[in-house]
Design a protein around this motif. Structure first.
Motif, mmCIF file in Angstrom:
data_model
loop_
_atom_site.group_PDB
_atom_site.id
_atom_site.type_symbol
_atom_site.label_atom_id
_atom_site.label_comp_id
_atom_site.label_asym_id
_atom_site.label_seq_id
_atom_site.Cartn_x
_atom_site.Cartn_y
_atom_site.Cartn_z
ATOM 1 N N VAL A 234 0.657 -1.148 0.109
ATOM 2 C CA VAL A 234 -0.208 -0.047 0.269
ATOM 3 C C VAL A 234 0.675 1.313 -0.035
ATOM 4 C CG1 VAL A 234 -1.715 1.366 1.240
ATOM 5 C CG2 VAL A 234 -1.787 -1.243 1.033
ATOM 6 N N THR A 235 0.720 2.127 -0.869
ATOM 7 C CA THR A 235 1.610 3.286 -1.096
ATOM 8 C C THR A 235 0.537 4.486 -0.854
ATOM 9 O OG1 THR A 235 1.225 3.181 -3.453
ATOM 10 C CG2 THR A 235 3.249 2.191 -2.600
ATOM 11 N N GLY A 236 -0.712 4.670 -0.887
ATOM 12 C CA GLY A 236 -1.590 5.838 -0.769
ATOM 13 C C GLY A 236 -2.644 5.247 -0.030
ATOM 14 N N THR A 237 -3.687 6.283 0.511
ATOM 15 C CA THR A 237 -4.777 6.153 1.072
ATOM 16 C C THR A 237 -6.026 6.396 0.507
ATOM 17 O OG1 THR A 237 -4.363 8.255 2.347
ATOM 18 C CG2 THR A 237 -3.492 6.185 3.411
ATOM 19 N N PRO A 238 -7.103 6.019 0.896
ATOM 20 C CA PRO A 238 -7.269 4.828 1.789
ATOM 21 C C PRO A 238 -6.826 3.562 0.928
ATOM 22 C CG PRO A 238 -9.540 5.265 0.734
ATOM 23 C CD PRO A 238 -8.507 6.441 0.266
ATOM 24 N N GLY A 239 -6.347 2.623 1.685
ATOM 25 C CA GLY A 239 -5.949 1.124 1.189
ATOM 26 C C GLY A 239 -6.548 0.215 1.769
ATOM 27 N N LEU A 253 -12.175 2.433 -2.524
ATOM 28 C CA LEU A 253 -13.772 2.109 -2.800
ATOM 29 C C LEU A 253 -14.632 3.072 -2.305
ATOM 30 C CD1 LEU A 253 -13.231 -1.620 -1.565
ATOM 31 C CD2 LEU A 253 -13.329 -0.998 -3.665
ATOM 32 N N LEU A 254 -15.023 3.778 -3.288
ATOM 33 C CA LEU A 254 -15.961 4.973 -2.966
ATOM 34 C C LEU A 254 -17.342 5.098 -3.011
ATOM 35 C CD1 LEU A 254 -13.105 7.227 -4.502
ATOM 36 C CD2 LEU A 254 -13.279 6.508 -2.190
ATOM 37 N N ASP A 260 -19.478 -3.031 -1.154
ATOM 38 C CA ASP A 260 -20.097 -4.254 -0.850
ATOM 39 C C ASP A 260 -19.488 -5.415 -1.827
ATOM 40 O OD1 ASP A 260 -21.496 -3.302 1.093
ATOM 41 O OD2 ASP A 260 -23.533 -3.115 -0.038
ATOM 42 N N LYS A 261 -19.691 -4.990 -3.244
ATOM 43 C CA LYS A 261 -19.051 -6.059 -4.217
ATOM 44 C C LYS A 261 -17.811 -6.560 -3.885
ATOM 45 C CE LYS A 261 -18.604 -6.808 -9.289
ATOM 46 N NZ LYS A 261 -17.142 -7.022 -9.277
ATOM 47 N N VAL A 262 -16.892 -5.844 -3.943
ATOM 48 C CA VAL A 262 -15.230 -6.200 -3.692
ATOM 49 C C VAL A 262 -15.061 -6.837 -2.276
ATOM 50 C CG1 VAL A 262 -12.893 -5.213 -3.602
ATOM 51 C CG2 VAL A 262 -14.672 -4.332 -5.173
ATOM 52 N N VAL A 263 -15.565 -6.416 -1.129
ATOM 53 C CA VAL A 263 -15.399 -6.908 0.001
ATOM 54 C C VAL A 263 -16.037 -8.208 0.296
ATOM 55 C CG1 VAL A 263 -15.726 -6.537 2.399
ATOM 56 C CG2 VAL A 263 -14.916 -4.772 1.071
ATOM 57 N N GLY A 264 -17.167 -8.148 -0.374
ATOM 58 C CA GLY A 264 -18.117 -9.494 -0.416
ATOM 59 C C GLY A 264 -17.365 -10.605 -1.388
ATOM 60 N N GLU A 265 -16.791 -10.340 -2.246
ATOM 61 C CA GLU A 265 -16.082 -11.511 -2.856
ATOM 62 C C GLU A 265 -14.900 -11.935 -2.030
ATOM 63 O OE1 GLU A 265 -14.980 -9.541 -6.665
ATOM 64 O OE2 GLU A 265 -16.937 -9.726 -7.405
#
Length: 269
Positions: A234-239, A253-254, A260-265
């Motif tokens: 991780v080089t930037g935020t949010p990571g 993830l904005l 929901d999609k990315v974290v759910g997967e």
């Protein structure tokens, strides 16, 4: 007038003239000595001033100095120097690690749009939340706000997990989060003013004293080092990282849908 009187008068005149010349010579000598003395003093003063300026210039800043101080870890932390901050139900099987800088405008955007969903997922036991604070924005403009706000977050964490989450939300809110170019978070009074909107921190003298005294300044620097030395890439935020992998290709993830999609997967993986 007799020749004798005339000679005596001339001798007296010459004596007066000699005495006057000696007097003037002594005055001139004294003036030279005063000028030399003043010049020496001026040179020494200038050298002293330069020396003081050099010492001050080479003197480490407060934030550099606290790196070598003993870390006071807030309550509700674990790990070396209390730099492991994990919030959530023990029954949650996975942990979402989130890297954030208090002055980061994109972090503020995430909190404002996804924050409520994020906190609900933690409360529902969907995942545990591991926080890693960064201060790299300060490095870009010789600021102090990221470090000072991170220290204040440590003071909130010392009160409770919930106080920490609520205070972080307040700091990132549209009302209180400053433009990235404005270093408002460097002022303790501003951080305390924001805390007055958080029930657990309102008129909380223990919290306020910790902010004013910089109780968790060394902790903030130790926490920031976790970001600087992170092995997650991780080089930037949010990571966002889960199971050692950056989510969404390292992009933030904005929106609630994307989150929901990315974290759910990732939870299913």
């Amino acid at each position: 007038m007799s020749k004798r009187n005339s000679a005596a008068a001339k001798n007296a005149a010459r004596e007066r003239l000699r005495a006057e010349r000696e007097k003037q010579a002594r005055r001139a000598k004294v003036r030279r000595q005063v000028i030399v003395a003043c010049s020496v003093v001026a040179v020494l003063a200038a050298a002293g001033g330069i020396g003081y300026a050099v010492v001050q210039a080479n003197k480490p800043s407060h934030w550099e100095a606290v790196k070598d101080e003993k870390v006071v870890a807030p309550a509700n932390t674990t790990g070396t120097d209390g730099t492991t901050v994990v919030i959530g139900k023990s029954t949650a099987k996975k942990t979402l690690k989130v890297y954030e800088d208090p002055r980061c405008p994109v972090c503020a955007q995430f909190e404002q749009t996804v924050g409520a969903t994020f906190k609900k997922d933690i409360a529902d036991g969907e995942f545990k939340f591991q926080y890693v604070g960064a201060t790299f924005i300060d490095n870009k403009d010789n600021g102090e706000g990221s470090k000072n706000a991170l220290s204040a977050l440590g003071a909130a964490l010392n009160v409770s997990d919930q106080a920490f989450l609520d205070y972080k939300t307040a700091l990132y809110s549209t009302k209180w989060h400053p433009d990235e170019t404005t270093d408002k978070f460097k002022d303790d009074s501003y951080l305390i003013k924001v805390a007055q909107t958080v029930p657990a921190l309102k008129d909380n003298t223990k919290f306020q004293d910790a902010v004013k005294k910089g109780t968790y300044d060394a902790w903030a620097m130790a926490m920031s080092k976790q970001f600087d030395d992170n092995k997650d890439g991780v080089t930037g935020t949010p990571g966002f990282v889960m199971d050692g992998k950056q989510l969404n290709g390292g992009s933030p993830l904005l929106t609630v849908a994307d989150f929901d999609k990315v974290v759910g997967e990732a939870l299913k993986a």
